[in-house]
Design a protein around this motif. Structure first.
Motif, PDB file in Angstrom:
ATOM      1  N   ARG A 147       0.849  -1.195   0.000  1.00  0.00           N
ATOM      2  CA  ARG A 147       0.000   0.000   0.000  1.00  0.00           C
ATOM      3  C   ARG A 147       0.882   1.241   0.000  1.00  0.00           C
ATOM      4  O   ARG A 147       1.898   1.294   0.686  1.00  0.00           O
ATOM      5  N   GLU A 180      -3.980   0.839   6.517  1.00  0.00           N
ATOM      6  CA  GLU A 180      -4.555  -0.452   6.898  1.00  0.00           C
ATOM      7  C   GLU A 180      -5.943  -0.723   6.314  1.00  0.00           C
ATOM      8  O   GLU A 180      -6.499  -1.797   6.534  1.00  0.00           O
ATOM      9  N   SER A 181      -6.501   0.229   5.563  1.00  0.00           N
ATOM     10  CA  SER A 181      -7.876   0.058   5.065  1.00  0.00           C
ATOM     11  C   SER A 181      -7.949  -1.032   3.999  1.00  0.00           C
ATOM     12  O   SER A 181      -7.001  -1.242   3.246  1.00  0.00           O
ATOM     13  N   GLU A 182      -9.085  -1.703   3.942  1.00  0.00           N
ATOM     14  CA  GLU A 182      -9.289  -2.711   2.888  1.00  0.00           C
ATOM     15  C   GLU A 182      -9.550  -2.048   1.552  1.00  0.00           C
ATOM     16  O   GLU A 182      -9.118  -2.527   0.510  1.00  0.00           O
ATOM     17  N   LYS A 183     -10.277  -0.929   1.565  1.00  0.00           N
ATOM     18  CA  LYS A 183     -10.584  -0.221   0.317  1.00  0.00           C
ATOM     19  C   LYS A 183      -9.436   0.712  -0.038  1.00  0.00           C
ATOM     20  O   LYS A 183      -8.757   1.229   0.857  1.00  0.00           O
TER      21      LYS A 183
END
Length: 313
Positions: A118, A233-236
């Motif tokens: 990311r 840390e977001s999934e999206k």
């Protein structure tokens, strides 16, 4: 996941926002590799962090692509905060384009080449230019006005390119008017705060140009740092996200908040002149939906804390 895979590469990590982000990363058991040219960085504070054994400093510049590529090796994710300020970009567009555009590209290209999990990019609400409506939404028209703002917008476009061609996962955080402890007193958005506080401490009224209708969306640096960790840390991902409070605080309101915080009995004075009235407030719906983030520090509380801190330093 072993800790060696959880090293975060943080450009500009020794700066104002970086010095709030890095301790939060350490609390979450990340290792941190700060990449900073230390032109404005706080060497003493960085030395304290390095002494923990979980932070290393690479004293280098994002303008040098080879240095970025080498330093990023082995890092699991990237937070790109390094930039030249908005004021400086007007007075020295060459340096601004060099650091903010070439530097952006060096970091993004290295992250794409090395397949990081990311990349979190510090974009800016300035990409909107002068908004036609409030609150400002991520899908509104962008009209950046200075080399700084133009570079922030182009950074988002470059991230889209590396997402399409290399599968880079990114979040671009459009920070609104950041303030808080540790900020340089010369910073663009805090100059009005400092000017008011300095006058109030001398028992003088703050002087406001026009009617004080120009407004900003003041967001505390602690909330900014929380948004960076949430984006990591977001999934999206793969979208720009506004980070503000959603409240536009006018200069006249700011003066009242600071008068109360300093505790003096004065009324602001107004300097009648033509002022280009600009207003800012973030639509933070996407921040809640994509990052699970919302602000926790009100402008009143944040300004009170800032006034107390500046009184003791």
């Amino acid at each position: 996941m072993s800790s060696s895979q959880r090293t975060v590469f943080v450009t500009g990590g020794a700066g104002f926002i970086g010095m709030h982000v890095v301790p939060m990363l350490l609390e979450r058991d990340y290792k941190v590799r700060i990449f900073d040219n230390m032109f404005r960085g706080d060497r003493d504070k960085v030395a304290e962090l390095v002494a923990t054994g979980n932070v290393e400093l690479i004293d280098q510049d994002v303008r040098y692509g080879g240095a970025v590529q080498n330093a990023m090796k082995g890092c699991e994710s990237v937070i790109h905060l390094a930039a030249v300020s908005i004021n400086k970009s007007v007075s020295d567009p060459y340096e601004s384009v060099d650091i903010n555009m070439v530097g952006n590209h060096n970091v993004f290209a290295a992250a794409a080449d090395q397949g990081v999990r990311r990349l979190v990019y510090a974009s800016s609400a300035s990409v909107y230019g002068d908004p036609k409506k409030l609150p400002m939404h991520e899908d509104d028209e962008l009209a950046p006005l200075t080399p700084y703002c133009i570079a922030k917008r182009s950074g988002e476009d470059l991230l889209g390119f590396y997402e399409r061609t290399k599968g880079l996962s990114w979040v671009g955080l459009r920070f609104f008017n950041v303030y808080g402890p540790g900020q340089k007193t010369t910073a663009y958005y805090t100059s009005v705060i400092n000017h008011f506080v300095n006058r109030l401490r001398q028992g003088l009224p703050p002087v406001i140009d026009g009617k004080g209708e120009q407004s900003m969306d003041f967001i505390h640096v602690t909330d900014i740092a929380r948004s960076v960790v949430a984006a990591l840390e977001s999934e999206k991902a793969n979208v720009p996200v506004n980070i503000g409070t959603g409240i536009d605080t006018t200069v006249a309101d700011l003066a009242k908040i600071l008068i109360n915080a300093v505790g003096v009995d004065v009324e602001p004075t107004f300097n009648p002149r033509d002022v280009l009235v600009s207003r800012r407030a973030a639509d933070i719906t996407r921040a809640k939906e994509v990052l699970g983030w919302e602000p926790t520090i009100s402008v009143e509380d944040g300004m009170n804390e800032l006034v107390k801190l500046t009184a003791t330093t």
